[in-house]
Design an enzyme around this catalytic site. Structure first.
Site, PDB file in Angstrom:
ATOM      1  N   GLU A 202      50.093  34.353  49.334  1.00 51.46           N
ATOM      2  CA  GLU A 202      49.079  34.485  48.288  1.00 51.46           C
ATOM      3  C   GLU A 202      49.761  34.737  46.945  1.00 51.46           C
ATOM      4  O   GLU A 202      50.113  35.885  46.630  1.00 51.46           O
ATOM      5  CB  GLU A 202      48.155  35.667  48.586  1.00 51.46           C
ATOM      6  CG  GLU A 202      47.362  35.531  49.859  1.00 51.46           C
ATOM      7  CD  GLU A 202      46.102  36.383  49.804  1.00 51.46           C
ATOM      8  OE1 GLU A 202      45.025  35.814  49.956  1.00 51.46           O
ATOM      9  OE2 GLU A 202      46.205  37.603  49.587  1.00 51.46           O
TER      10      GLU A 202
ATOM     11  N   GLY B  28      41.719  35.661  42.881  1.00 54.28           N
ATOM     12  CA  GLY B  28      40.546  36.056  42.107  1.00 54.28           C
ATOM     13  C   GLY B  28      40.510  35.478  40.707  1.00 54.28           C
ATOM     14  O   GLY B  28      39.722  35.912  39.869  1.00 54.28           O
TER      15      GLY B  28
ATOM     16  N   GLU C  11      46.697  43.454  46.118  1.00 52.79           N
ATOM     17  CA  GLU C  11      45.939  44.517  45.427  1.00 52.79           C
ATOM     18  C   GLU C  11      46.406  45.885  45.893  1.00 52.79           C
ATOM     19  O   GLU C  11      46.456  46.838  45.117  1.00 52.79           O
ATOM     20  CB  GLU C  11      44.437  44.308  45.675  1.00 52.79           C
ATOM     21  CG  GLU C  11      43.902  43.147  44.844  1.00 52.79           C
ATOM     22  CD  GLU C  11      42.692  42.450  45.443  1.00 52.79           C
ATOM     23  OE1 GLU C  11      42.055  42.998  46.364  1.00 52.79           O
ATOM     24  OE2 GLU C  11      42.392  41.329  44.985  1.00 52.79           O
TER      25      GLU C  11
ATOM     26  N   LYS D 111      37.052  42.620  50.789  1.00 51.31           N
ATOM     27  CA  LYS D 111      37.495  43.656  49.842  1.00 51.31           C
ATOM     28  C   LYS D 111      36.443  44.762  49.782  1.00 51.31           C
ATOM     29  O   LYS D 111      35.836  45.075  50.804  1.00 51.31           O
ATOM     30  CB  LYS D 111      37.807  43.029  48.480  1.00 51.31           C
ATOM     31  CG  LYS D 111      38.746  41.830  48.624  1.00 51.31           C
ATOM     32  CD  LYS D 111      39.262  41.306  47.327  1.00 51.31           C
ATOM     33  CE  LYS D 111      40.187  40.123  47.594  1.00 51.31           C
ATOM     34  NZ  LYS D 111      40.792  39.576  46.399  1.00 51.31           N
TER      35      LYS D 111
ATOM     36  N   HIS E 124      48.326  43.473  51.221  1.00 46.20           N
ATOM     37  CA  HIS E 124      47.636  42.632  50.236  1.00 46.20           C
ATOM     38  C   HIS E 124      48.132  43.001  48.838  1.00 46.20           C
ATOM     39  O   HIS E 124      48.421  44.167  48.566  1.00 46.20           O
ATOM     40  CB  HIS E 124      46.119  42.842  50.351  1.00 46.20           C
ATOM     41  CG  HIS E 124      45.354  41.863  49.516  1.00 46.20           C
ATOM     42  ND1 HIS E 124      45.181  42.026  48.165  1.00 46.20           N
ATOM     43  CD2 HIS E 124      44.748  40.695  49.844  1.00 46.20           C
ATOM     44  CE1 HIS E 124      44.497  40.995  47.694  1.00 46.20           C
ATOM     45  NE2 HIS E 124      44.218  40.180  48.699  1.00 46.20           N
TER      46      HIS E 124
ATOM     47  N   SER F  54      42.005  31.979  45.457  1.00 50.21           N
ATOM     48  CA  SER F  54      40.986  31.099  44.883  1.00 50.21           C
ATOM     49  C   SER F  54      40.648  29.894  45.764  1.00 50.21           C
ATOM     50  O   SER F  54      40.367  28.803  45.264  1.00 50.21           O
ATOM     51  CB  SER F  54      41.396  30.645  43.468  1.00 50.21           C
ATOM     52  OG  SER F  54      41.477  31.754  42.601  1.00 50.21           O
TER      53      SER F  54
ATOM     54  N   ASN G 110      38.170  38.025  53.652  1.00 49.13           N
ATOM     55  CA  ASN G 110      38.564  39.346  53.161  1.00 49.13           C
ATOM     56  C   ASN G 110      37.512  39.787  52.149  1.00 49.13           C
ATOM     57  O   ASN G 110      37.538  39.353  51.002  1.00 49.13           O
ATOM     58  CB  ASN G 110      39.954  39.253  52.500  1.00 49.13           C
ATOM     59  CG  ASN G 110      40.346  40.554  51.824  1.00 49.13           C
ATOM     60  OD1 ASN G 110      39.744  41.604  52.067  1.00 49.13           O
ATOM     61  ND2 ASN G 110      41.355  40.495  50.958  1.00 49.13           N
TER      62      ASN G 110
END
Ligand code: PGA
Length: 273
Positions: free
Chosen positions: A171, A177, A101, A15, A99, A216, A13
């Site tokens: 996740e 991250g 985010e 991003k 996701h 991560s 991914n």
């Protein structure tokens, strides 16, 4: 590593990273090595702007193309949005949906995620449904209820057969991250709860669903996750931007990276609870 029931899926991914030229040089650097890996399905999800470039380079290889988001309508006055049919037109096979985010910054509610999952299947795409608890939810003991609720809503409109083809990425939001991955054991535990929920709701179709871990993941800790029986691959953000890292993760998924004597793996595990 024993016989796997489901083919593990490793997804990059990217991003909002990489121009077309940068995307092309990544694919050029990794394609031959990725194509020679057996027993793992690999997907690269570039930003929309690089989908065509990457898709052309992946043609004829076993590496598949995926997108990072879609709109639930097939067309219309939705400035800035991209439909499932447009992604299929570019050669996408997968699309990431919900996701964290997007949930946090772009109003992807459980309801919108449900509609996006439906739209993806309707167009012939496999959705990668992302679920996971925030740090506050974990500390309040709500990990199980939050994750189960997200899976329940995301799969509400699906047939058992579709659930069997669905990919879910667990996740934990606090692991994305941050460099603080969950432990392999904890990822396996939560994935097991998701599997149990799917079994109860969809019977044996739930056995086919691939449930990844994300947050991560690096080439150093990948094996810790990918050797877990309930972890069917990884959704990789930061580490997927680097060719060596990504190839290392894919190789770990294939079981190709056997630990060497004296090969110390730094413990990156972190459980904030
Ligand atoms: P990360 O991101 O690997 O950089 O933690 C994972 C993701 O957001 O899917």
């Amino acid at each position: 590593m024993g016989e796997r029931v489901r083919t593990p899926l490793v997804v990059a991914n990217w991003k909002m990273h990489k121009t077309r030229a940068q995307a092309a040089s990544f694919v050029q650097a990794v394609l031959a090595r990725l194509a020679s890996v057996r027993g793992v399905e690999i997907v690269i999800c570039p930003p929309f702007t690089a989908l065509e470039t990457v898709g052309r380079m992946l043609l004829g290889s076993p590496v598949r193309l995926g997108a990072q988001n879609l709109h639930w309508e097939s067309q219309g006055a939705f400035t800035g949005e991209v439909s499932a049919g447009m992604l299929v037109d570019l050669g996408c096979a997968y699309v990431i949906v919900g996701h964290s985010e997007r949930r946090r910054m772009f109003c992807d509610t459980d309801e919108r995620v449900r509609r996006k999952v439906r739209a993806a299947f309707d167009a012939g795409l496999i959705p990668i449904l992302c679920v996971g608890e925030t740090l506050e939810e974990r500390q309040a003991g709500q990990t199980e209820s939050r994750v189960t609720a997200q899976v329940a809503e995301g799969t509400l409109d699906l047939s058992g057969e579709e659930v069997g083809r669905l990919v879910i990425a667990y996740e934990p939001v606090w692991a994305i991250g941050t460099g603080y991955a969950a432990s392999g054991q904890e990822a396996c535990r939560v994935n097991g709860l998701i599997r149990e929920f799917l079994r109860q709701r969809f019977g044996s179709f739930g056995e086919g669903t691939r449930i990844q871990y994300g947050g991560s993941v690096t080439s150093r800790n990948a094996e810790e996750f990918l050797s877990q029986p309930e972890v069917d691959g990884a959704l990789v953000g930061g580490a997927s931007l680097d060719p060596e890292e990504f190839v290392g993760i894919v190789q770990a998924a294939a079981g190709a990276v056997a630990p060497q004597p004296g090969d110390e793996r730094p413990n990156s595990s972190y459980d904030p609870a």
